[in-house]
Design a protein around this motif. Sequence first.
Motif, short mmCIF file in Angstrom:
data_model
loop_
_atom_site.label_atom_id
_atom_site.label_comp_id
_atom_site.label_asym_id
_atom_site.label_seq_id
_atom_site.Cartn_x
_atom_site.Cartn_y
_atom_site.Cartn_z
N GLU A 1 -10.91 1.94 -1.72
CA GLU A 1 -9.66 2.42 -0.91
C GLU A 1 -8.38 2.31 -1.70
N PHE A 2 -7.61 3.38 -1.79
CA PHE A 2 -6.33 3.37 -2.90
C PHE A 2 -4.99 3.38 -1.59
N GLY A 3 -3.91 2.53 -1.90
CA GLY A 3 -2.66 2.65 -1.11
C GLY A 3 -1.64 2.88 -2.21
N ARG A 4 -0.65 3.55 -1.57
CA ARG A 4 0.61 3.66 -2.57
C ARG A 4 1.99 3.57 -1.77
N ILE A 5 2.97 2.62 -2.13
CA ILE A 5 4.15 2.51 -1.54
C ILE A 5 5.26 3.00 -2.44
N GLN A 6 5.84 3.88 -2.09
CA GLN A 6 7.01 4.09 -3.00
C GLN A 6 8.38 3.35 -2.32
N PHE A 7 8.78 2.40 -3.21
CA PHE A 7 9.70 1.54 -2.62
C PHE A 7 11.36 2.02 -2.68
N THR A 8 11.99 1.86 -1.67
CA THR A 8 13.20 2.33 -1.75
C THR A 8 14.24 1.37 -0.92
N PRO B 1 0.33 0.01 4.36
CA PRO B 1 -0.53 0.25 3.24
C PRO B 1 -1.07 -0.61 2.51
N VAL B 2 -0.57 -1.80 2.46
CA VAL B 2 -1.15 -2.95 1.77
C VAL B 2 -2.64 -3.33 2.22
N PHE B 3 -3.03 -2.56 3.35
CA PHE B 3 -4.56 -2.80 3.65
C PHE B 3 -5.42 -1.84 2.92
N CYS B 4 -5.54 -2.27 1.76
CA CYS B 4 -6.49 -1.40 0.90
C CYS B 4 -7.13 -2.21 -0.41
N ASN B 5 -7.71 -1.70 -1.28
CA ASN B 5 -8.13 -2.46 -2.29
C ASN B 5 -7.48 -2.34 -3.59
N ILE B 6 -6.93 -1.36 -3.86
CA ILE B 6 -6.11 -1.02 -4.82
C ILE B 6 -4.71 -0.40 -4.50
N LEU B 7 -3.63 -1.39 -4.67
CA LEU B 7 -2.35 -0.96 -4.11
C LEU B 7 -1.26 -0.49 -5.35
N GLU C 1 -11.81 -7.74 -0.31
CA GLU C 1 -11.85 -7.70 -1.76
C GLU C 1 -12.75 -6.74 -2.14
N PRO C 2 -12.56 -6.04 -3.44
CA PRO C 2 -11.45 -6.51 -4.21
C PRO C 2 -10.04 -6.19 -3.87
N PHE C 3 -8.73 -6.76 -4.24
CA PHE C 3 -7.61 -6.41 -3.87
C PHE C 3 -6.63 -6.48 -5.12
N LEU C 4 -6.08 -5.67 -5.70
CA LEU C 4 -5.33 -5.42 -6.79
C LEU C 4 -3.83 -4.88 -6.44
N VAL C 5 -2.85 -5.26 -6.87
CA VAL C 5 -1.60 -4.51 -6.95
C VAL C 5 -1.33 -4.28 -8.30
N ILE C 6 -0.85 -2.85 -8.38
CA ILE C 6 -0.44 -2.57 -9.64
C ILE C 6 1.10 -2.04 -9.50
N ALA C 7 2.12 -2.65 -9.70
CA ALA C 7 3.50 -2.43 -9.52
C ALA C 7 3.93 -1.84 -10.71
#
Length: 335
Positions: free
Chosen positions: A82-89, A116-122, A158-164
Amino acid sequence: MMERYQEINAKTIDKRTERHMKKEEILQILQDNIAKVMIGNEQTIRLLLACILAKGHALLEDVPGTGKTVMAKSIAKSVQAEFGRIQFTPDMLPSDVTGLNYFDAKSGEFVFSPGPVFCNILLADEINRATPKTQSSLLECMAERQVTVDGVTRTLEEPFLVIATQNPLETLGTFPLPEAQKDRFLMQISMEELSSGQELAMINRFLKDEPLQTLEPVCAKEELAALQEQCREIYIHSDLLNYIVEVIHGTRRHAKVSGGVSPRGTLAFVRASQGYAMVQGRDYVVPEDIRAVAVPVLAHRLSMAGFGEGRKEERRVIEEVLQTTALPMEEWSKR
């Protein structure tokens, strides 16, 4: 590609060899799949995969247009998760990240709406555009793999990963990441500069097609979680562990540094070295693995002592420490 992946899983050989082959083959398939979209950046891909294997989070920092978001999305689409995306403003609130409780008039109860943080790859895109308060909403998620809202703690899958991602040049409408936030990222990585030939290949690849749209997953999230567990088993010789500690203490003694790498950074250094060795197809760490991950893991954790800040100065400090720290000579595969 998927047929090759299924063929690997179907191999009937002894258990130890099967696990070793699957590990090597799956990682190579992942690299090949990401390379369908990304031109060049082979070392960046290796570092990102090492970061994932070490259960770490990655901060991609570079100027706009270098492919940071495309790289993150290519990795996400290569894993069946599961993929999640946050466009920070600047106007984003912490609840926009973690979720919130709202009153459901129909049931007469408060209901939790997950963020949106409830995912595997954010993908946390342009993370430095959010206020420090909103940025800090990721601290618990990244460090403890859980979210606490209104006193109730929920565990992330799990797995949980943040790519910022963030832009190092633009300052208007941005908020520098606090030290505590940066320290949660296992690596801070920049994209590689393309050669003329690579840039021409990129034009030809994207001239009529959009490879990212047709990219298919080649690894299940369960396989990725298993690889992360196997990464902990990568052997590190005791002399190399001593070498890692000496490098860490070298950052604390350096004249240009007011605050060296923290103990959390020490553990991150070890895990990243294991991850990089695994990406290279070995079940033991060699000095080249340690040196390959040293700058991405350590540079962003330094607090400079008024001698100028910035990525280049931090990188120079780490390189100086590596050059002045004696490297022992051993047979690194011996246990």
